[in-house]
Design an enzyme around this catalytic site. Structure first.
Site, PDB file in Angstrom:
ATOM      1  N   TYR A  48     -14.789  -2.746  13.822  1.00 20.91           N
ATOM      2  CA  TYR A  48     -13.382  -2.765  14.248  1.00 20.91           C
ATOM      3  C   TYR A  48     -12.718  -1.485  13.762  1.00 20.91           C
ATOM      4  O   TYR A  48     -12.432  -1.321  12.573  1.00 20.91           O
ATOM      5  CB  TYR A  48     -12.674  -3.989  13.669  1.00 20.91           C
ATOM      6  CG  TYR A  48     -11.291  -4.238  14.226  1.00 20.91           C
ATOM      7  CD1 TYR A  48     -11.114  -5.004  15.369  1.00 20.91           C
ATOM      8  CD2 TYR A  48     -10.167  -3.719  13.596  1.00 20.91           C
ATOM      9  CE1 TYR A  48      -9.847  -5.252  15.875  1.00 20.91           C
ATOM     10  CE2 TYR A  48      -8.897  -3.954  14.093  1.00 20.91           C
ATOM     11  CZ  TYR A  48      -8.739  -4.728  15.228  1.00 20.91           C
ATOM     12  OH  TYR A  48      -7.472  -4.959  15.727  1.00 20.91           O
TER      13      TYR A  48
ATOM     14  N   GLN B 151      -9.720   0.603  13.580  1.00 28.41           N
ATOM     15  CA  GLN B 151      -8.263   0.748  13.688  1.00 28.41           C
ATOM     16  C   GLN B 151      -7.740   1.838  12.765  1.00 28.41           C
ATOM     17  O   GLN B 151      -7.134   2.805  13.217  1.00 28.41           O
ATOM     18  CB  GLN B 151      -7.571  -0.569  13.359  1.00 28.41           C
ATOM     19  CG  GLN B 151      -6.035  -0.478  13.373  1.00 28.41           C
ATOM     20  CD  GLN B 151      -5.397  -1.842  13.300  1.00 28.41           C
ATOM     21  OE1 GLN B 151      -5.466  -2.609  14.261  1.00 28.41           O
ATOM     22  NE2 GLN B 151      -4.774  -2.150  12.176  1.00 28.41           N
TER      23      GLN B 151
ATOM     24  N   SER C 223      -1.603   1.287   7.414  1.00 26.95           N
ATOM     25  CA  SER C 223      -0.717   0.152   7.668  1.00 26.95           C
ATOM     26  C   SER C 223       0.207   0.384   8.858  1.00 26.95           C
ATOM     27  O   SER C 223       0.593  -0.557   9.543  1.00 26.95           O
ATOM     28  CB  SER C 223       0.114  -0.145   6.415  1.00 26.95           C
ATOM     29  OG  SER C 223      -0.716  -0.511   5.335  1.00 26.95           O
TER      30      SER C 223
ATOM     31  N   GLN D  13      -6.546 -17.471 -25.610  1.00 29.59           N
ATOM     32  CA  GLN D  13      -7.569 -17.474 -24.564  1.00 29.59           C
ATOM     33  C   GLN D  13      -7.231 -18.521 -23.507  1.00 29.59           C
ATOM     34  O   GLN D  13      -7.432 -18.288 -22.299  1.00 29.59           O
ATOM     35  CB  GLN D  13      -8.944 -17.748 -25.170  1.00 29.59           C
ATOM     36  CG  GLN D  13     -10.113 -17.497 -24.227  1.00 29.59           C
ATOM     37  CD  GLN D  13     -10.450 -16.025 -24.069  1.00 29.59           C
ATOM     38  OE1 GLN D  13      -9.633 -15.159 -24.383  1.00 29.59           O
ATOM     39  NE2 GLN D  13     -11.636 -15.721 -23.583  1.00 29.59           N
TER      40      GLN D  13
ATOM     41  N   ARG E   7      -4.649 -17.213 -21.208  1.00 29.65           N
ATOM     42  CA  ARG E   7      -5.181 -16.228 -20.263  1.00 29.65           C
ATOM     43  C   ARG E   7      -5.952 -16.900 -19.130  1.00 29.65           C
ATOM     44  O   ARG E   7      -5.908 -16.429 -17.984  1.00 29.65           O
ATOM     45  CB  ARG E   7      -6.103 -15.243 -20.988  1.00 29.65           C
ATOM     46  CG  ARG E   7      -5.421 -14.426 -22.054  1.00 29.65           C
ATOM     47  CD  ARG E   7      -6.420 -13.720 -22.955  1.00 29.65           C
ATOM     48  NE  ARG E   7      -6.982 -12.529 -22.351  1.00 29.65           N
ATOM     49  CZ  ARG E   7      -7.908 -11.769 -22.934  1.00 29.65           C
ATOM     50  NH1 ARG E   7      -8.397 -12.118 -24.121  1.00 29.65           N
ATOM     51  NH2 ARG E   7      -8.366 -10.688 -22.331  1.00 29.65           N
TER      52      ARG E   7
ATOM     53  N   GLY F  84     -16.406  -7.739 -25.121  1.00 26.23           N
ATOM     54  CA  GLY F  84     -17.250  -6.569 -24.873  1.00 26.23           C
ATOM     55  C   GLY F  84     -18.284  -6.794 -23.794  1.00 26.23           C
ATOM     56  O   GLY F  84     -18.570  -5.903 -22.991  1.00 26.23           O
TER      57      GLY F  84
ATOM     58  N   THR G 102      -5.579  -3.410  -0.089  1.00 27.01           N
ATOM     59  CA  THR G 102      -5.096  -2.369   0.825  1.00 27.01           C
ATOM     60  C   THR G 102      -5.527  -2.571   2.274  1.00 27.01           C
ATOM     61  O   THR G 102      -4.799  -2.183   3.190  1.00 27.01           O
ATOM     62  CB  THR G 102      -5.559  -0.966   0.363  1.00 27.01           C
ATOM     63  OG1 THR G 102      -6.949  -1.005   0.034  1.00 27.01           O
ATOM     64  CG2 THR G 102      -4.781  -0.516  -0.847  1.00 27.01           C
TER      65      THR G 102
ATOM     66  N   GLU H 283      -6.286  -4.415   5.877  1.00 28.13           N
ATOM     67  CA  GLU H 283      -5.465  -5.341   6.677  1.00 28.13           C
ATOM     68  C   GLU H 283      -4.008  -5.294   6.251  1.00 28.13           C
ATOM     69  O   GLU H 283      -3.285  -6.280   6.328  1.00 28.13           O
ATOM     70  CB  GLU H 283      -6.000  -6.775   6.580  1.00 28.13           C
ATOM     71  CG  GLU H 283      -7.407  -6.928   7.106  1.00 28.13           C
ATOM     72  CD  GLU H 283      -7.593  -6.260   8.458  1.00 28.13           C
ATOM     73  OE1 GLU H 283      -6.805  -6.537   9.379  1.00 28.13           O
ATOM     74  OE2 GLU H 283      -8.522  -5.461   8.603  1.00 28.13           O
TER      75      GLU H 283
END
Length: 698
Positions: A153, A155, A162, A352, A355, A423, A444, A446
Site C-alpha cells: 500500500y 501512500q 499524514s 513496582q 508501575r 538490568g 507515526t 497511519e
C-alpha cells in the site's frame, strides 16, 4: 607449539539457581487467584479461538521456517530471507491444514514479526475487498488471495505522510488511450516507508492525485503492477528499492518507488465509489469524500485492538519476572521460604506495583475498547453498503483519536515494562527490546499521533456547536453529545465525593471524565470562536481535548461493558466480574491521577479530593496484587509468542536466560576471531619467555 580445538562452544556449569526456583514462586502466585484464569481467557477470546490458537501453535513449533531461536542474532539480510521463507511456508501450511483466515491470522500473530507479506494481508487485500468493482475483484483480488500477485500500500511519500491531501504523485488521465499516467514530479514525491515494496511486492495500491482534463481531484487509489511477474524485475518507467535499516522493523523491506510517466490501464483506478468515464475523463464523485480512506480507518481500528496485545505482552513479561526476581530483605516484613529468610520479590514493593499493575488494567481497558471499535467498523461497513454514511464521521474521529492515544500508551508501557525488569530488561532476551523497536512505528504510521488528534478535536468542536445551536439532543449512541449536554446544563458542577471510597462509584467516575472532556472542549471553542485564536495557536489545547475525549471513551467502555455483558452477569462468573471491576476502577483512577491538573483546573475536583484519588489508587494496588500473575496468565500468551527468557510461563527464568546466552554466535568458539591480529600482539609484547608478564618478575 600446542594446538587446541577452537570450535568448542561455551557452556554453563550444570547447576541450578538459588532456591526457591521460579516455578515454585509462580505456582505460589497462581494459588492466590481470586478467579478462574481459564474462564477469563475464554471470556476474552472464546474457547473456539483458543483451541484454534493451540492447534496452530503446535504446527508452528515443529516448523523450521517458524523457528525463533536465532531471531535476536540475525543480520538484516538474514531477517528478510527468513521472513520470506516463513511467508512462503505459511501459504503451504494454509493449504496442507486447510486453514481459514482466522488460522492464518493466528499464525502471523504468534510468529510476531512483520514480514514482506504483512502489508499484502493487512492493507493490500482489505483495500481490494472494500474499494473495487466486481470486475476489479476478478482482476486483482482473486489473484491476490491466491498469492499469484503480492501487493503493498503506497501512500506515504518522503515529503508527505499524514497530510494525504499534500501528496505529489500524479495520475493524469489520457483521453486518447484511456490510460492513466503515473508520475513523480519531484524527489519529495517518492513513495517512502512502504512495507513489502522494497523487494517482495509486484503490485501496489498507489495513492496519487487524479488529474482529469487539467483539473486536480485529489488523491485516489490505483492498483498498479510494478514488477514483472516472470522475473520480478521493475517495469520500465519505475525506480524501486529498499530504504535501508531502521530503528526496528528490519524484517520488513520498507521501500521507495518513483514513476516516470508510467502508463497504467483505466481498470487500475479503484472504482467502487468514484469513477472516471472512459474516453471523456468525466469524474463521478463518491457519495462521501472520505470513502477512499476506508483502508486507513480499517487499519486504525485494528491498531486500537492490537494495543491490548502490546500492553498485555509487556505486562506479562514484567509481572512474571517481577514475581520471580528477588532483591533485598524487607526488614519490616521479611519473607520466608522453608523457614529461611529470603529476599523480597520485586513485585511486593509498592513502587513496582504502581508501575506494573495499572499496566495490566490498561491492557484490559484496551481489550473492551478495541472490541467495540471493530464492532463499530463492521457496523459502519454494513451501513455504507446500504448507502447510509451516518456512522462514518464518528468512526473516523474515534479511530483517529484512539489510535493516537493507545499507541502512545502502548509504546510507553513496553518501555516502562522493560525498565521494570531492571538490568536484564536491557538484554534482547527479555523479549521487550526488539518488541519495543518493532512496535514504535505505530505512533507515526497511519497518521502521526499529534496530527491525528486534530481530526478528533474537529469532530468534537462541530458536535459542541451543534449542541449549543440546539441541533443535537441526548443520544443513546453518541456519548459525546451526552457529556457536552450535561456540562452545558451545569458548567459549575462539583464532584460530590466525600471519601476516597466514593471514587469507586462508576457514575461518579464517568461524570468526572465527561466534565473534564467537555470543559476542555468548551474552553477550546471559546478560544477559536470568540477570542479569534488561530487553529495553529491552539494545537496544544487541541491535543488535550482529543486525549481527554478518548480517555473518557476508554473508561466508559470498560465500565459499561462490565455492566452490560451477559456472560459476566452469570452467578458462576461473579469472581471474574469482581476482579474486572477492580481493574476498571484502577485504570480510571490511575488515569485520573496522571491527569489531575486538568480535573483541578476545570474546578470539578478539589485539592482534598485529588488526595483521595491518590489514596484510593494505592488501596486498589493492594487489592489487585494477589491476582497480578493470574491476570497476565489470562492473556493466554504462549512462550513461543513472547520469545522471552524473563517472561516464561514455567518461571525457569535463569535457566532460559543462560541457555539463550550459550546460543550467542560469539560463544561458538573459545577464542574470538581477531585475537591473533589485534589482541595477541599487544599482550605478547609484555610476556617473558616463560609466559609470565614482565611486571610479575619485579
Amino acid at each position: 607449539m600446542t594446538s587446541f580445538n577452537n570450535n568448542i562452544p561455551t557452556k554453563f556449569p550444570a547447576v541450578g539457581p538459588a532456591a526457591p526456583n521460579g516455578d515454585l514462586l509462580l505456582a505460589n502466585e497462581r494459588a492466590k487467584a481470586s478467579f478462574d484464569v481459564k474462564e477469563m481467557s475464554k471470556f476474552m477470546y472464546t474457547e473456539e479461538y483458543l483451541n484454534k490458537m493451540y492447534k496452530v501453535l503446535e504446527v508452528l513449533e515443529s516448523e523450521p521456517a517458524f523457528d525463533k531461536s536465532n531471531r535476536y542474532h540475525e543480520s538484516r539480510p538474514e531477517k528478510i530471507a527468513s521472513s520470506l521463507w516463513k511467508d512462503k511456508r505459511l501459504v503451504d501450511l494454509q493449504k496442507e491444514h486447510n486453514w481459514d483466515e482466522t488460522d492464518v491470522s493466528i499464525a502471523n500473530f504468534l510468529y510476531d514479526q512483520s514480514t514482506p507479506f504483512t502489508l499484502h494481508y493487512n492493507m493490500f487485500i482489505p483495500t481490494l475487498k472494500n474499494q473495487t468493482t466486481d470486475e476489479q475483484k476478478k482482476l486483482f483480488l482473486e489473484p491476490a488471495l491466491k498469492h499469484h500477485i503480492i501487493g503493498c500500500y503506497a501512500q506515504t511519500e518522503i515529503g508527505h505522510g499524514s497530510n494525504v491531501q499534500g501528496l505529489e504523485t500524479t495520475a493524469t488521465y489520457i483521453n486518447e488511450t484511456n490510460e492513466f499516467e503515473l508520475h513523480s514530479p519531484s524527489l519529495t514525491a517518492a513513495k517512502w516507508w512502504i512495507g513489502g515494496l522494497g523487494k517482495a511486492a509486484n503490485h501496489a495500491i498507489v495513492m496519487a492525485r487524479l488529474i482529469l482534463n487539467g483539473k486536480d481531484f485529489g488523491p485516489h487509489p490505483f492498483c498498479v503492477q510494478i514488477r514483472s511477474l516472470v522475473d520480478h524485475r521493475p517495469l520500465k518507467g519505475i525506480t524501486v528499492g529498499d530504504i535501508g535499516p531502521k530503528f526496528g522493523f528490519n524484517s520488513v523491506d520498507n521501500g521507495f518507488i518513483m514513476f516516470d510517466h508510467y502508463r497504467i490501464p483505466h481498470v487500475a483506478f479503484l472504482a467502487k465509489y468514484s469513477k472516471v468515464v472512459p474516453g471523456s475523463g468525466e469524474y463521478v464523485k463518491p457519495p462521501n469524500a472520505k470513502l477512499s480512506y476506508g483502508t486507513m480507518v480499517y487499519v486504525r481500528a485494528h491498531i486500537v485492538l492490537g494495543a491490548r496485545m502490546a500492553i498485555a505482552r509487556a505486562a506479562t513479561v514484567a509481572v512474571r519476572y517481577s514475581a520471580i526476581r528477588r532483591q533485598f530483605v524487607d526488614a519490616a516484613n521479611p519473607r520466608k521460604w522453608d523457614n529461611k529468610v529470603i529476599e523480597t520479590s520485586v513485585l511486593d514493593y509498592t513502587m513496582q506495583q504502581y508501575r506494573l499493575l495499572p499496566m495490566i488494567a490498561t491492557a484490559y481497558a484496551c481489550f473492551f475498547t478495541g472490541r467495540d471499535m471493530i464492532h463499530l467498523y463492521n457496523r459502519n461497513q454494513e451501513e455504507m453498503a446500504k448507502g447510509n454514511f451516518d456512522l462514518l464521521a464518528d468512526l473516523h474521529a474515534s479511530s483517529s483519536g484512539l489510535k493516537s492515544l493507545v499507541t502512545t500508551m502502548s509504546a510507553a508501557a513496553i518501555e516502562d515494562a522493560r525498565r521494570a525488569c531492571g538490568g536484564h530488561g536491557y538484554s534482547l532476551f527479555s523479549g521487550l527490546g526488539q518488541f519495543y523497536q518493532d512496535y514504535l512505528p505505530n505512533v507515526t504510521w497511519e497518521g502521526d499521533n499529534y496530527i491525528l488528534t486534530q481530526q478528533t478535536a474537529r469532530y468534537i468542536l462541530k458536535t459542541l456547536r451543534n449542541v449549543v445551536a440546539g441541533k443535537a439532543t441526548q443520544s443513546e449512541h453518541n456519548h459525546t453529545i451526552n457529556y457536552l449536554l450535561q456540562y452545558l446544563e451545569n458548567p459549575k458542577a462539583k464532584c460530590p465525593a466525600q471519601t476516597a471510597a466514593d471514587f469507586l462509584n462508576p457514575e461518579l467516575i464517568l461524570a468526572a471524565f465527561g466534565f473534564r472532556a467537555a470543559y476542555l472542549a468548551a474552553k477550546l471553542a471559546e478560544q477559536i470562536d470568540h477570542q479569534g485564536r488561530s487553529w495553529n495557536s491552539v494545537l496544544v489545547e487541541i491535543n488535550r481535548v482529543s486525549r481527554a475525549h478518548c480517555q473518557f471513551m476508554l473508561v466508559r467502555t470498560f465500565i459499561v461493558s462490565l455492566q452490560n455483558d451477559e456472560t459476566l452477569s452469570k452467578p458462576e462468573n461473579r469472581s471474574m466480574l469482581k476482579a474486572l471491576r477492580t481493574l476498571a476502577a484502577l485504570f480510571a483512577l490511575h488515569t485520573m491521577e496522571q491527569e489531575l491538573a486538568e480535573f483541578l483546573t476545570s474546578g470539578y475536583l478539589s485539592s482534598e479530593q485529588a488526595a483521595m484519588v491518590k489514596d484510593q489508587v494505592i488501596t486498589l494496588l493492594e487489592q489487585v496484587r494477589p491476582d497480578a500473575v493470574s491476570l497476565v496468565d489470562a492473556f493466554a500468551l504462549p512462550d513461543y509468542y513472547l520469545n522471552s527468557a524473563l517472561g516464561r510461563y514455567d518461571g525457569n527464568v535463569y535457566q532460559a536466560y543462560t541457555k539463550m546466552a550459550e546460543n550467542e554466535p560469539l560463544n561458538k568458539t573459545l577464542v574470538v576471531d581477531g585475537y591473533e591480529q589485534y589482541i595477541k600482539p599487544l599482550v605478547h609484547d609484555g610476556l617473558s619467555a616463560d609466559g609470565t608478564t614482565h611486571a610479575a618478575k619485579l
